[in-house]
Design an enzyme around this catalytic site. Structure first.
Site, PDB file in Angstrom:
ATOM      1  N   GLY A  28       5.308  24.213 -42.544  1.00  0.00           N
ATOM      2  CA  GLY A  28       3.856  24.299 -42.432  1.00  0.00           C
ATOM      3  C   GLY A  28       3.490  25.512 -41.595  1.00  0.00           C
ATOM      4  N   GLN A  50      -1.375  30.821 -36.157  1.00  0.00           N
ATOM      5  CA  GLN A  50       0.007  31.197 -35.824  1.00  0.00           C
ATOM      6  C   GLN A  50       0.335  32.631 -36.248  1.00  0.00           C
ATOM      7  OE1 GLN A  50       1.707  27.295 -37.481  1.00  0.00           O
ATOM      8  NE2 GLN A  50       3.088  27.777 -35.807  1.00  0.00           N
ATOM      9  N   HIS A  91      -3.139  22.562 -34.557  1.00  0.00           N
ATOM     10  CA  HIS A  91      -3.136  24.014 -34.301  1.00  0.00           C
ATOM     11  C   HIS A  91      -4.547  24.594 -34.428  1.00  0.00           C
ATOM     12  CE1 HIS A  91       0.949  25.427 -33.687  1.00  0.00           C
ATOM     13  NE2 HIS A  91       1.420  24.824 -34.769  1.00  0.00           N
ATOM     14  N   CYS A 132       8.162  23.779 -33.738  1.00  0.00           N
ATOM     15  CA  CYS A 132       7.020  24.633 -34.075  1.00  0.00           C
ATOM     16  C   CYS A 132       7.487  26.074 -34.103  1.00  0.00           C
ATOM     17  CB  CYS A 132       5.911  24.449 -33.026  1.00  0.00           C
ATOM     18  SG  CYS A 132       4.434  25.427 -33.369  1.00  0.00           S
ATOM     19  N   LEU A 133       7.077  26.791 -35.132  1.00  0.00           N
ATOM     20  CA  LEU A 133       7.478  28.188 -35.262  1.00  0.00           C
ATOM     21  C   LEU A 133       6.948  29.032 -34.103  1.00  0.00           C
ATOM     22  CD1 LEU A 133       6.920  28.612 -39.107  1.00  0.00           C
ATOM     23  CD2 LEU A 133       9.113  28.422 -37.908  1.00  0.00           C
ATOM     24  N   HIS A 141       0.202  17.923 -37.194  1.00  0.00           N
ATOM     25  CA  HIS A 141       0.693  19.057 -36.393  1.00  0.00           C
ATOM     26  C   HIS A 141      -0.120  20.319 -36.708  1.00  0.00           C
ATOM     27  CE1 HIS A 141       4.244  21.494 -34.746  1.00  0.00           C
ATOM     28  NE2 HIS A 141       3.556  22.407 -35.397  1.00  0.00           N
ATOM     29  N   GLU A 142      -0.370  20.558 -38.004  1.00  0.00           N
ATOM     30  CA  GLU A 142      -1.096  21.774 -38.398  1.00  0.00           C
ATOM     31  C   GLU A 142      -2.573  21.701 -38.021  1.00  0.00           C
ATOM     32  OE1 GLU A 142       0.773  24.031 -38.997  1.00  0.00           O
ATOM     33  OE2 GLU A 142       2.541  22.949 -39.675  1.00  0.00           O
TER      34      GLU A 142
HETATM   35  O1  GNR Z   1       8.563  24.042 -39.659  1.00  0.00           O
HETATM   36  C1  GNR Z   1       8.057  23.131 -39.006  1.00  0.00           C
HETATM   37  N1  GNR Z   1       8.695  21.934 -38.961  1.00  0.00           N
HETATM   38  C2  GNR Z   1       8.119  20.794 -38.426  1.00  0.00           C
HETATM   39  C3  GNR Z   1       8.949  19.705 -38.168  1.00  0.00           C
HETATM   40  C4  GNR Z   1       8.423  18.551 -37.655  1.00  0.00           C
HETATM   41  C5  GNR Z   1       7.083  18.458 -37.398  1.00  0.00           C
HETATM   42  C6  GNR Z   1       6.241  19.522 -37.640  1.00  0.00           C
HETATM   43  C7  GNR Z   1       6.761  20.683 -38.146  1.00  0.00           C
HETATM   44  S1  GNR Z   1       5.718  22.023 -38.468  1.00  0.00           S
HETATM   45  C8  GNR Z   1       6.813  23.359 -38.245  1.00  0.00           C
HETATM   46  C9  GNR Z   1       6.145  24.666 -38.609  1.00  0.00           C
HETATM   47  C10 GNR Z   1       5.000  24.915 -37.664  1.00  0.00           C
HETATM   48  O2  GNR Z   1       5.122  25.307 -36.535  1.00  0.00           O
HETATM   49  N2  GNR Z   1       3.804  24.640 -38.109  1.00  0.00           N
HETATM   50  O3  GNR Z   1       2.739  24.775 -37.326  1.00  0.00           O
HETATM   51 NI    NI Z   2       3.469  24.509 -35.285  1.00  0.00          NI
END
Ligand code: GNR
Ligand code: NI
Length: 213
Positions: A81, A86, A178, A132-133, A174-175
């Site tokens: 995601g 980001q 953000h 999270c990236l 999660h997204e």
């Molecule tokens: O790549 C991602 N893997 C992930 C694993 C578990 C819960 C959420 C994520 S999102 C993350 C990519 C990211 O930072 N998205 O904002």
């Molecule tokens: Ni993230």
């Protein structure tokens, strides 16, 4: 070029104004210029990650091109995601693909969500390890609602709704976090969160020093 060009005026910020490398031309037409060939993913302690993203007003070809660039950046990372902030763009855009990798025999399943809103969450909760990236190489378990109902505009600007459970539900939350300047470390104890923030702040200082030498 800097990403200041993308900044809509007057974005509310959680942590005060971020320093912009390039002055914002407030008279310039807001556009998702694809002059930026490869989108770079920003990481802690970049304060832009704490910005509250502004809604997208029009889904045109430029917006779609930007979403495609986001998707490419996400696949390359690789991640499941990505939120626009980001890559430094404070707009309410999310791309995701929680399908299994190609080598596991599954095709790509990209999804594009513009102005997504969580309408409902389930009472039951699920614990999942998140990463999270923008917080590379740090993983921790987070408890969230196991299911969500989300309303959004698709790539064509059509209103859609979806219900999700499992990894998709986790990723959606999660997204969408953000977009409001929230990170998964905000759900951890203050001790753990501060440790992570400190680690990245230190790394950033060392990187700056190395660059100056
Ligand atoms: O790549 C991602 N893997 C992930 C694993 C578990 C819960 C959420 C994520 S999102 C993350 C990519 C990211 O930072 N998205 O904002
Ligand atoms: Ni993230």
């Amino acid at each position: 070029m800097g990403l200041a060009f993308f900044m809509p005026p007057g974005i509310p910020r959680v942590c005060g104004p971020a320093k912009l490398a390039v002055p914002v031309d407030r008279n310039a037409r807001l556009s998702y210029v694809s002059a930026v060939k490869k989108l770079e993913i920003i990481t802690l302690p970049d304060r832009k990650l704490r910005a509250v993203s502004a809604p997208v007003e029009r889904i045109d070809d430029e917006a779609r091109r930007f979403m495609d660039d986001m998707l490419a950046a996400m696949y390359e990372a690789p991640g499941i995601g990505l939120a626009a902030i980001q890559v430094g763009v404070p707009r309410r855009i999310v791309v995701l693909d929680v399908a299994k990798r190609e080598e596991e025999g599954s095709e790509a399943h990209p999804m594009f969500l513009v102005n997504p809103e969580i309408l409902e969450v389930s009472d039951d909760r699920a614990v999942r390890e998140e990463g999270c990236l923008s917080i590379p190489e740090y993983y921790a378990e987070v408890e969230r609602p196991a299911g969500v109902r989300v309303r959004y505009l698709d790539r064509e600007g059509k209103r859609q709704e979806m219900e999700a459970t499992g990894i998709l539900a986790t990723c959606l939350q999660h997204e969408i976090d953000h977009l409001d300047g929230k990170l998964f470390i905000d759900y951890l104890s203050k001790l753990k969160r501060d440790m992570v923030i400190k680690r990245f702040a230190k790394q950033s200082r060392q990187d700056a020093k190395a660059k100056a030498l």
